[in-house]
Design a protein around this motif. Sequence first.
Motif, PDB file in Angstrom:
ATOM      1  N   HIS A  16       0.833  -1.205   0.000  1.00  0.00           N
ATOM      2  CA  HIS A  16       0.000   0.000   0.000  1.00  0.00           C
ATOM      3  C   HIS A  16       0.871   1.261   0.000  1.00  0.00           C
ATOM      4  CE1 HIS A  16      -3.062   2.801   1.941  1.00  0.00           C
ATOM      5  NE2 HIS A  16      -3.454   2.604   0.701  1.00  0.00           N
ATOM      6  N   MET A  17       1.945   1.248   0.780  1.00  0.00           N
ATOM      7  CA  MET A  17       2.844   2.399   0.823  1.00  0.00           C
ATOM      8  C   MET A  17       3.492   2.623  -0.538  1.00  0.00           C
ATOM      9  SD  MET A  17       4.579   1.650   4.524  1.00  0.00           S
ATOM     10  CE  MET A  17       5.726   3.021   4.502  1.00  0.00           C
ATOM     11  N   TYR A  18       3.894   1.541  -1.182  1.00  0.00           N
ATOM     12  CA  TYR A  18       4.514   1.625  -2.502  1.00  0.00           C
ATOM     13  C   TYR A  18       3.520   2.190  -3.523  1.00  0.00           C
ATOM     14  CZ  TYR A  18       6.512   0.100  -6.928  1.00  0.00           C
ATOM     15  OH  TYR A  18       6.986   0.073  -8.213  1.00  0.00           O
ATOM     16  N   THR A  19       2.270   1.755  -3.444  1.00  0.00           N
ATOM     17  CA  THR A  19       1.232   2.248  -4.353  1.00  0.00           C
ATOM     18  C   THR A  19       1.016   3.744  -4.173  1.00  0.00           C
ATOM     19  OG1 THR A  19       0.153   0.088  -4.311  1.00  0.00           O
ATOM     20  CG2 THR A  19      -1.167   1.940  -5.069  1.00  0.00           C
ATOM     21  N   VAL A  20       0.979   4.193  -2.928  1.00  0.00           N
ATOM     22  CA  VAL A  20       0.816   5.625  -2.646  1.00  0.00           C
ATOM     23  C   VAL A  20       1.996   6.406  -3.215  1.00  0.00           C
ATOM     24  CG1 VAL A  20       0.787   7.347  -0.785  1.00  0.00           C
ATOM     25  CG2 VAL A  20      -0.644   5.305  -0.612  1.00  0.00           C
ATOM     26  N   ALA A  21       3.202   5.912  -2.983  1.00  0.00           N
ATOM     27  CA  ALA A  21       4.399   6.593  -3.483  1.00  0.00           C
ATOM     28  C   ALA A  21       4.397   6.648  -5.018  1.00  0.00           C
ATOM     29  CB  ALA A  21       5.659   5.894  -2.975  1.00  0.00           C
ATOM     30  N   CYS A  22       4.023   5.553  -5.662  1.00  0.00           N
ATOM     31  CA  CYS A  22       3.984   5.522  -7.133  1.00  0.00           C
ATOM     32  C   CYS A  22       2.957   6.504  -7.672  1.00  0.00           C
ATOM     33  CB  CYS A  22       3.655   4.120  -7.630  1.00  0.00           C
ATOM     34  SG  CYS A  22       5.053   3.016  -7.689  1.00  0.00           S
ATOM     35  N   SER A  23       1.841   6.634  -6.986  1.00  0.00           N
ATOM     36  CA  SER A  23       0.806   7.553  -7.467  1.00  0.00           C
ATOM     37  C   SER A  23       1.254   9.013  -7.363  1.00  0.00           C
ATOM     38  CB  SER A  23      -0.502   7.345  -6.709  1.00  0.00           C
ATOM     39  OG  SER A  23      -0.394   7.780  -5.381  1.00  0.00           O
ATOM     40  N   LEU A  24       2.196   9.295  -6.486  1.00  0.00           N
ATOM     41  CA  LEU A  24       2.701  10.658  -6.344  1.00  0.00           C
ATOM     42  C   LEU A  24       3.953  10.916  -7.182  1.00  0.00           C
ATOM     43  CD1 LEU A  24       2.269  11.031  -2.487  1.00  0.00           C
ATOM     44  CD2 LEU A  24       0.982  12.249  -4.239  1.00  0.00           C
ATOM     45  N   LEU A  25       4.801   9.912  -7.306  1.00  0.00           N
ATOM     46  CA  LEU A  25       6.101  10.115  -7.954  1.00  0.00           C
ATOM     47  C   LEU A  25       6.160   9.633  -9.405  1.00  0.00           C
ATOM     48  CD1 LEU A  25       8.436   8.972  -5.027  1.00  0.00           C
ATOM     49  CD2 LEU A  25       7.823  11.316  -5.685  1.00  0.00           C
ATOM     50  N   TYR A  26       5.316   8.710  -9.768  1.00  0.00           N
ATOM     51  CA  TYR A  26       5.335   8.117 -11.117  1.00  0.00           C
ATOM     52  C   TYR A  26       6.685   7.509 -11.458  1.00  0.00           C
ATOM     53  CZ  TYR A  26       1.095  10.904 -11.512  1.00  0.00           C
ATOM     54  OH  TYR A  26      -0.137  11.463 -11.285  1.00  0.00           O
ATOM     55  N   ASP A  27       7.347   6.955 -10.459  1.00  0.00           N
ATOM     56  CA  ASP A  27       8.654   6.341 -10.662  1.00  0.00           C
ATOM     57  C   ASP A  27       8.793   5.181  -9.677  1.00  0.00           C
ATOM     58  OD1 ASP A  27      11.505   5.759 -10.221  1.00  0.00           O
ATOM     59  OD2 ASP A  27      11.857   7.478 -11.528  1.00  0.00           O
ATOM     60  N   SER A  28       8.919   3.963 -10.193  1.00  0.00           N
ATOM     61  CA  SER A  28       8.940   2.789  -9.321  1.00  0.00           C
ATOM     62  C   SER A  28      10.182   2.727  -8.437  1.00  0.00           C
ATOM     63  CB  SER A  28       8.804   1.508 -10.143  1.00  0.00           C
ATOM     64  OG  SER A  28       9.882   1.385 -11.041  1.00  0.00           O
ATOM     65  N   GLU A  29      11.346   3.081  -8.984  1.00  0.00           N
ATOM     66  CA  GLU A  29      12.567   3.016  -8.184  1.00  0.00           C
ATOM     67  C   GLU A  29      12.558   4.042  -7.060  1.00  0.00           C
ATOM     68  OE1 GLU A  29      16.078   3.189 -10.572  1.00  0.00           O
ATOM     69  OE2 GLU A  29      15.458   1.481 -11.793  1.00  0.00           O
ATOM     70  N   GLU A  30      12.145   5.263  -7.364  1.00  0.00           N
ATOM     71  CA  GLU A  30      12.068   6.289  -6.315  1.00  0.00           C
ATOM     72  C   GLU A  30      11.030   5.894  -5.267  1.00  0.00           C
ATOM     73  OE1 GLU A  30      11.329  10.013  -8.286  1.00  0.00           O
ATOM     74  OE2 GLU A  30      13.463  10.465  -8.365  1.00  0.00           O
ATOM     75  N   SER A  31       9.947   5.285  -5.701  1.00  0.00           N
ATOM     76  CA  SER A  31       8.900   4.854  -4.766  1.00  0.00           C
ATOM     77  C   SER A  31       9.438   3.794  -3.810  1.00  0.00           C
ATOM     78  CB  SER A  31       7.697   4.314  -5.529  1.00  0.00           C
ATOM     79  OG  SER A  31       7.134   5.318  -6.332  1.00  0.00           O
ATOM     80  N   GLU A  32      10.191   2.840  -4.339  1.00  0.00           N
ATOM     81  CA  GLU A  32      10.802   1.814  -3.486  1.00  0.00           C
ATOM     82  C   GLU A  32      11.746   2.464  -2.478  1.00  0.00           C
ATOM     83  OE1 GLU A  32      12.775  -0.893  -6.100  1.00  0.00           O
ATOM     84  OE2 GLU A  32      10.901  -1.786  -6.804  1.00  0.00           O
ATOM     85  N   ASP A  33      12.529   3.433  -2.949  1.00  0.00           N
ATOM     86  CA  ASP A  33      13.472   4.123  -2.071  1.00  0.00           C
ATOM     87  C   ASP A  33      12.752   4.864  -0.947  1.00  0.00           C
ATOM     88  OD1 ASP A  33      15.568   3.217  -3.606  1.00  0.00           O
ATOM     89  OD2 ASP A  33      15.837   5.115  -4.685  1.00  0.00           O
ATOM     90  N   VAL A  34      11.671   5.545  -1.292  1.00  0.00           N
ATOM     91  CA  VAL A  34      10.923   6.308  -0.291  1.00  0.00           C
ATOM     92  C   VAL A  34      10.386   5.381   0.796  1.00  0.00           C
ATOM     93  CG1 VAL A  34       8.759   7.574   0.070  1.00  0.00           C
ATOM     94  CG2 VAL A  34      10.328   8.286  -1.733  1.00  0.00           C
ATOM     95  N   VAL A  35       9.790   4.272   0.387  1.00  0.00           N
ATOM     96  CA  VAL A  35       9.229   3.333   1.369  1.00  0.00           C
ATOM     97  C   VAL A  35      10.342   2.759   2.245  1.00  0.00           C
ATOM     98  CG1 VAL A  35       7.970   1.166   1.674  1.00  0.00           C
ATOM     99  CG2 VAL A  35       7.231   2.793  -0.076  1.00  0.00           C
ATOM    100  N   SER A  36      11.446   2.397   1.637  1.00  0.00           N
ATOM    101  CA  SER A  36      12.577   1.868   2.411  1.00  0.00           C
ATOM    102  C   SER A  36      13.116   2.899   3.393  1.00  0.00           C
ATOM    103  CB  SER A  36      13.694   1.422   1.475  1.00  0.00           C
ATOM    104  OG  SER A  36      13.259   0.369   0.668  1.00  0.00           O
ATOM    105  N   GLU A  37      13.177   4.154   2.958  1.00  0.00           N
ATOM    106  CA  GLU A  37      13.667   5.225   3.830  1.00  0.00           C
ATOM    107  C   GLU A  37      12.769   5.423   5.044  1.00  0.00           C
ATOM    108  OE1 GLU A  37      13.991   8.623   1.308  1.00  0.00           O
ATOM    109  OE2 GLU A  37      15.670   7.781   0.181  1.00  0.00           O
TER     110      GLU A  37
END
Length: 79
Positions: A16-37
């Motif tokens: 769910h966190m990854y989905t939220v990040a992807c919807s804001l960033l439109y970038d899968s790698e950055e989304s993974e990084d944000v969730v990990s951070e």
Amino acid sequence: MDRQHVEQLFRRHYRHMYTVACSLLYDSEESEDVVSEVFAQILADDVVLVPGSEDGYLMRSVRNRCLNLIAHKSVKERV
């Protein structure tokens, strides 16, 4: 917060966190990084989450990190 509890939260909320990040960033790698951070910060700062508030805290943290990243990119592009 102990590492095992953080791992359980990660498994339960990652998608769910990854989905939220992807919807804001439109970038899968950055989304993974944000969730990990977010999870790395929880471990580093030894954050104590009140039971029942974990979901809200995690989603808010992802959203805030994404917005900060977008703002940083915006400033960087202007320069």
